[in-house]
Design a protein around this motif. Structure first.
Motif: not given
Ligand code: ADP
Length: 809
Positions: A367, A326, A509-510, A505, A360, A363-365, A330, A545-546
């Motif tokens: 997810s 996913d 992924h996105l 990313i 910040p 950044v994927g917290k 990281m 990357v939001r």
């Molecule tokens: P946060 O909780 O830190 O604000 P999110 O978990 O909502 O961030 O992440 C925003 C989007 O970016 C999600 O769709 C997530 O899957 C994607 N994302 C963030 N970091 C990564 C990563 N390292 N690889 C793949 N997707 C990522």
């Protein structure tokens, strides 16, 4: 003798085989026959001397084998034959005497047998012994009858009242429901006392078996009775309520609730409390406010996942595989998560640390937390703590409040539907306490494994076990987390992404995620690599990357529309048509000065969107010594400006600065993009450098950026966010960064591309910064001239200037 012989001479008689029935002499019997052979035998007997030989067969087959026919039977007299319409013949006959089968003469059209009388050999027996035996038989018979509910009383009395041992035996033997082989044994036995002995044994065994049977039945009946009793009572209550004109729909409802409570097999305290509420409901009127409150309460409590668990599958390899699948990069974060989960696996009940994912936005917290839940096979639920100010947000309101509700924790558990979900407490740094109680301390209880097994929500008023749930928290800013809460957590930092990381990313992924969400195939929408970079540089400005994901979603929507309109069969997004899809670029490049200028310095700041270049401008004018700071500078930055002014006064000579500047000049410090609030101590070196430059007239290198806190004495202290800040400088195309020497240890974190392409200058003191940043050596001659005049007036103030610095300047 001849007489005896003739008496015992074989007789030729029709023979009737009985199934499941043994006939005794001197007893009148009734039975039905259906087999053709049997009917014929009976008819033949009735036509002749009425005598027939009745004996039992040991099996139940229609055509039995000769060896299944008992040899001892009874010669009976047929008293009556009655043909019924069903083809069955009803027989009444009287047993005359016991006889033995000698041989079967023919078996067609019915059995004809040669039989001879089989008299009893009665041994001489002590009458007292016989008496005792008879009494014992009567007693056992009485016991036996007690458990035989439908035994006619007359019949029992006739046996008990009889003095004739033989008739007692015959009557009991006939009426007792014994297996055929046992009855046959009774028939075949010789000697009345032996027969009575056998009967006694059988009676006492039957009495005992029947006693046990009765016990079992009683128990069964009792169980049935209890549930029926409850049912009847409830029905009665309904009837009474109806009679009294009360509403019986609430009664029904209350009973439904009671049933649901019972089904859950809850601990006593809980089911008692809930049953009480259901009872209370039964006593209210259906449409009353109270009924409404109770219903809500019961519904909420019954929805809670009492005793519901998902099975944990802790397999580190799987967790790693899921995290890798996913998330790009990281590595450090994944490693630390795996370590924490390994500890959880080894000590499942241990008070493991709670993971706090810090970094910040975007950044994927969130997810990462979702992936952990998925790989552990746990339900996932996110509880947002943003804007929580009140303890009741966590713990709920007491039921007495109008519109009371449970708190977010209980709410989350209901949503999760299991008692051991992974609960993500999102933005734990955004809670704040006020006069209504401190939400932090309520959270502390939730997270404390010593206390959370009996977590009490104010609304639910019942203990709920949270100890099996796994908690993960997220935060953007560690400084606003309550210290005891922070202590409970293991902080795992997720840093902002570099341009390259964002690119990967997006590519890995996105795009695929968004294509899938929008029902598009990879072949239907292609985004060129350069267009991806353009998205990163000009359409988003963020640490995570939001926003980038949103822009891609927007491209997907536009593409979907074009495909549906039939305009195109596939869409390619390139740098040349990106603006057509997403409109004009949202961000232009920073107005960063790359030329050497007086009074302008490229500072570096760390904001929620990552590192940025923060230019700082200083203007010096004739005036009265006022210092003005604009550009939404926070308190800490304002203090930094004061430190800078004080420091510059102390070294004015060295940089050829007029010592009286603080009295004769007005200083204006400004940070452009005035609307963006800025704060933090790390602009200390930037302010000092800009001030020295503005006052001394020496330009500052435009290709250098700097960061660092300073002390009054000019020492440079380390700062945070090195990775992001240096990345910003690199992106801006600057050549060098000046950073505190104390940050040398953090160089590992800095992106390799940045390290390879930029010069890093380490500063211990502000003089190191000024040496590197100012384009010229200071001209101190002006000061030498002014010195003699100024020294007298400025003496008082100059006391603080170190002697050696004056000497050197
Ligand atoms: P946060 O909780 O830190 O604000 P999110 O978990 O909502 O961030 O992440 C925003 C989007 O970016 C999600 O769709 C997530 O899957 C994607 N994302 C963030 N970091 C990564 C990563 N390292 N690889 C793949 N997707 C990522």
């Amino acid at each position: 003798m001849s007489n005896e012989t003739s008496r015992l001479a074989p007789l030729e008689l029709p023979m009737l085989l009985l199934r499941g029935l043994v006939v005794f002499p001197k007893v009148m019997i009734h039975f039905d026959v259906a087999r053709d052979k049997s009917t014929k035998a009976l008819t033949a007997a009735a036509k002749g001397n009425k005598l027939i030989f009745l004996t039992a067969q040991s099996d139940y087959s229609d055509e039995t084998e000769p060896d299944k026919i008992y040899k001892v039977g009874v010669v009976a007299e047929v008293k009556q034959l009655l043909k019924t319409p069903g083809g069955v013949t009803r027989v009444m006959a009287e047993g005359l005497y016991r006889a033995k089968l000698v041989n079967i003469i023919s078996d067609e059209p019915f059995y004809t047998a040669s039989v001879k009388k089989y008299p009893e050999r009665n041994a001489k027996i002590d009458p007292m012994e016989m008496e005792a035996l008879v009494r014992a038989v009567k007693d056992e018979f009485k016991a036996y009858c007690e458990n035989m509910p439908r035994m006619p009383k007359d019949y029992i009395d006739s046996i008990i009242g009889s003095d004739d041992p033989k008739s007692i035996f015959d009557n009991i033997a006939v009426s007792m429901p014994l297996p055929v082989n046992e009855k046959q044994q009774l028939l075949e036995a010789n000697g009345l006392h032996i027969k009575l002995g056998m009967l006694l044994a059988m009676l006492s065994r039957e009495a005992e078996v029947m006693g046990i049977e009765k016990d079992i039945q009683d128990k069964l009946r009792q169980q049935v009775d209890e549930s029926q009793r409850e049912y009847y009572l409830r029905e009665q209550m309904k009837v009474i309520a109806r009679e009294l004109g009360e509403d019986d729909s609430v009664q029904d409802e209350a009973f439904d609730y009671l049933d649901r409570i019972n089904e859950l097999s809850l601990p006593e305290e809980i089911s008692e409390k809930l049953s009480k509420e259901a009872d209370r409901l039964a006593r209210t009127s259906s449409s009353s406010q109270e009924a409404y409150v109770i219903r809500n309460y019961l519904d909420t409590c019954l929805e809670l996942p009492w005793n519901k668990f998902t099975k944990d599958k802790i397999d580190l390899k799987k967790v790693k595989a899921q995290l890798d699948k996913d998330h790009y990069g990281m590595d450090k974060v994944k490693e630390r998560i795996l370590e924490t989960i390994a500890v959880k696996k080894l000590a499942p009940d241990g008070s493991g640390q709670i993971i706090c994912l810090y970094g910040p936005p975007g950044v994927g917290k969130t997810s990462v937390a979702k992936s952990i839940a998925k790989s552990l096979g746990r339900k996932y639920v996110r509880i947002s703590l943003g804007g929580v100010r009140d303890e009741s947000d966590i713990r709920g309101h007491r039921k007495t409040y109008v519109g009371a509700m449970p708190g977010r924790i209980i709410d989350g558990l209901i949503k999760a539907g299991s008692s051991n979900p992974l609960i993500l407490l999102d933005e734990i740094d955004k809670i704040s306490g006020d006069y209504k109680g401190d939400p932090s301390s309520a959270l502390l209880e939730v997270l404390d494994s010593e206390q959370n097994s009996t977590f009490r929500d104010h609304y639910i008023e019942l203990p709920f076990d949270l100890s099996k749930a796994m908690f993960i928290t997220t935060a953007n800013d560690l400084s606003t987390i309550d210290p005891p809460l922070k202590d409970r957590m293991e902080i795992i930092e997720l840093t902002s992404y570099t341009r390259e990381e964002k690119f990967h990313i997006v590519k890995e992924h996105l795009i695929s995620k968004q294509l899938k969400k929008h029902g598009l195939k990879a072949s239907q929408l292609k985004i060129a690599d350069k267009a991806v970079y353009m998205l990163i540089d000009f359409y988003t400005r963020e640490a995570g990357v939001r926003e980038l994901e949103r822009q891609i979603a927007s491209l997907c929507r536009k593409a979907a529309k074009e495909l549906c309109d039939g305009e195109k069969t596939k869409v390619s997004v390139t740098t040349s048509n990106l603006e057509d899809y997403l409109g004009h670029r949202k961000y232009i490049e920073d107005v960063v000065s790359h030329t050497d200028e007086v009074g302008i310095v490229n500072g570096l700041a760390w904001t929620s969107v990552g590192g940025v270049i923060m230019p700082l401008e200083v203007l010096v004018m004739d005036g009265k010594g006022n210092v003005e700071a604009t550009g939404s500078l926070g308190d800490v930055m304002k203090e930094s400006s004061k430190i800078a002014v004080s420091y510059v006064r102390s070294v004015a000579d060295r940089y050829g600065i007029d010592r009286n500047f603080y009295k004769e000049k007005d200083i204006h410090i400004h940070a452009p993009e005035g609307a963006t609030p800025k704060d933090g101590p790390s602009a200390g070196v930037t302010m000092t450098t800009a001030l020295v430059s503005a006052l001394s007239g020496i330009p500052v290198r435009g290709d250098v950026a700097m960061t660092g806190e300073i002390t009054l004495r000019g020492r440079v202290l380390p700062i945070g966010g090195l990775r992001e800040k240096t990345m910003a400088a690199y992106k801006e195309g600057l050549k060098a960064v000046i950073i505190p020497a104390g940050n040398k240890g953090d160089l590992d974190e800095v992106d390799k591309a940045v390290k390879d392409n930029m010069e890093f200058i380490f500063a211990e003191r502000i003089t190191d910064v000024l040496d590197a940043a100012l384009t010229k050596k200071p001209d101190t001659s002006r000061n030498e001239e002014a010195r003699s005049a100024a020294v007298l007036t400025a003496r008082e103030e100059d006391r603080r200037v170190p002697v050696h610095s004056r000497k050197r300047s």
